[in-house]
Enzyme design. Structure first.
Site: not given
Ligand code: NAD
Length: 477
Positions: A173, A248
């Site tokens: 996804k 992550e």
């Molecule tokens: P997000 O948590 O909003 O979304 C991440 C993914 O989860 C998306 O595909 C989203 O559609 C999905 N999602 C949202 N709600 C969900 C639910 N209830 N159940 C399952 N999936 C769901 O994050 P974002 O805004 O897309 O990305 C930014 C965040 O990602 C930041 O906090 C960043 O630090 C983190 N990040 C971490 C790493 C790492 O390697 N540690 C790398 C990249 C980004």
């Protein structure tokens, strides 16, 4: 208007019922509409993946390796297209978009190598002559991969390549904000010779697709990259069926500049650590800790460099920094800046949209000093081009400041005294520490962090074993 199918199941593209509007953050124009899936599509994909698992899980390592290499070649062949998609959908400057493609290629090649060498079962020494034992690693099953928008394709490759190498079948996804790169990647995979049903993709929102994927009882493991808030929800859903979970999540990392550091290098790495990808990095070193003796000179040089960064349209070839990914992210970052000022932090430079860019989600490289240690600016992940700089008096103080966070993803240390730098690297609570180096990432070194930044590790052999079960067979002689 380009309308794209957003569901790929058993080798067939389908238009799902959910319309995702994909925009170009540099000009706020609509790029495409993607017809994403829903809970029913997730169910179909997991059923198909389970059926495909029977054969794929028993395929040989070299068979999997050949397909992973074909994917790497496909990515290389479509480099320009992928770069263009990253630039238009994410706003990444071309040079940064090329780095992402290189990373994806390197990751698929690396896991091809590991797949080639998956090896045979190993015998286990036992303290008894009445038994013999062997240990084998098996793919853990059908896995759900959920990825964010900041490095689409890269975070996907870090999960997908080891999952396929291990012999798992996949339901991916992508982020609903940046699905275009993954759609192209799926088209490449479709040509790479992977049996139908091994790789499936369902675009959609977190609620419509991510949540049912995390809850699906047929999924053996969820590998998630994203925010801590959603990571918690994923873990809670996965708990209902005791799924494996890799997470992550966020970061609030530090860059430590000791008093003998090369000033020019320190400024360059502070800018890269804070402003690469417009600061939308989990690994952003957004807290810059500088030895008191060097602080005044560092602040002057950092201000000059940050103000000279060319912010603008990614395709120009001139731009060093692009826009934030969308309006919501733009507003979030502006709110953090406003709250920082409210809390008493001093703005050294930036803090608003560049005057010459009235359209698009651009924010100037922003640097704060005098940031209160209990402010959100100092403690929370901002995910935008915002640095906080602070002086320290002693090594112990620098370490205490760096480690005083609920996160622990990465850190950087700058010093000509390599002994001191190595000592500090050992004392930092972070999964990856760079010394006098930019944030270079090799597929051979693990990715992930301490505390609330991660659960498990990606990349390296750890990334592969995250998708494997361990089985021992013990036989009476
Ligand atoms: P997000 O948590 O909003 O979304 C991440 C993914 O989860 C998306 O595909 C989203 O559609 C999905 N999602 C949202 N709600 C969900 C639910 N209830 N159940 C399952 N999936 C769901 O994050 P974002 O805004 O897309 O990305 C930014 C965040 O990602 C930041 O906090 C960043 O630090 C983190 N990040 C971490 C790493 C790492 O390697 N540690 C790398 C990249 C980004």
């Amino acid at each position: 208007m380009i309308k794209l199918p957003g569901v790929y199941i058993e080798g067939v593209w389908q238009h799902g019922p959910q319309v995702l509007t994909v925009i170009n953050p540099s000009n706020e124009q609509v790029l495409a509409e993607v017809a994403g899936g829903d809970a029913a599509a997730v169910e179909r994909a997991t059923l198909v993946a389970r059926a495909a698992f029977v054969q794929w899980s028993t395929s040989s390592g070299p068979t999997r390796a050949a397909i992973l290499r074909a994917i790497a070649e496909g990515v290389e062949a479509r480099r320009e297209r992928l770069v263009q998609l990253q630039a238009s959908n994410n706003g990444k400057p071309l040079a940064e978009a090329h780095i992402d493609v290189d990373d994806v290629v390197a990751t698929f090649r690396y896991y091809a190598e590991l797949a080639d060498n998956l090896g045979r079962d190993r015998s286990v020494a036992l303290p008894s002559e009445d038994f013999v034992a062997r240990v084998r690693r098996e793919p853990c099953g059908v896995v759900g991969l959920i990825v964010p928008w900041n490095f689409p394709m890269v975070t996907t490759a870090w999960k997908l390549a080891p999952a396929l190498a291990a012999g798992c079948c996949v339901v991916l996804k992508p982020s609903e904000i940046t699905p275009l790169a993954e759609l192209e990647l799926a088209a490449i995979i479709a040509e790479a010779g992977l049996p139908d049903g091994v790789f499936n993709l369902v675009c959609g929102t977190g609620q419509a697709v991510g949540a049912p994927l995390a809850a699906d009882p047929r999924i053996a493991k969820i590998s998630f990259t994203g925010s801590n808030a959603v990571g918690v929800q994923v873990m809670q859903r996965a708990a209902q069926t005791i799924k494996g979970v890799s997470l992550e999540l966020g970061g609030k990392s530090s860059l430590l500049v000791l008093d003998d550091a090369d000033l020019e290098l320190a400024v360059e790495l502070a800018c890269l650590g804070g402003f690469f990808n417009a600061g939308q990095m989990c690994s952003a070193t957004s807290r810059v800790l500088v030895a008191q003796a060097l602080y005044p000179a560092f602040i002057d040089a950092l201000k000059a460099r940050a103000e000279a960064i060319r912010v603008g349209e990614p395709f120009s070839g001139e731009s060093e920094m692009g826009p934030l990914v969308n309006q919501a992210q733009y507003q979030r970052v502006q709110a953090h800046i406003a709250a920082g000022l409210q809390a008493g932090a001093q703005l050294l430079c930036g803090g608003s949209r560049p005057a010459e860019l009235p359209c698009g989600y651009f924010v100037s490289p922003t640097v704060f000093t005098e940031v209160p240690l209990d402010s959100a600016l100092w403690r929370e992940e901002i995910f935008g081009p915002v640095l906080c700089v602070r002086a320290f008096a002693t090594e112990a103080e620098a370490l205490a400041l760096a480690n005083d966070t609920e996160f622990g993803l990465v850190a950087s240390v700058l010093s000509r005294d390599l002994q001191a730098a190595e000592r500090i690297a050992n004392a930092l609570q972070a999964g990856l520490v760079w010394i006098n180096a930019p944030q270079v990432i090799f597929p051979q070194t693990a990715w992930g962090g301490y505390k609330q930044s991660s659960l498990g590790r990606e990349l390296g052999p750890w990334g592969l074993s995250a998708f494997q079960e361990i089985k021992h067979v013990v036989r009476a002689v």
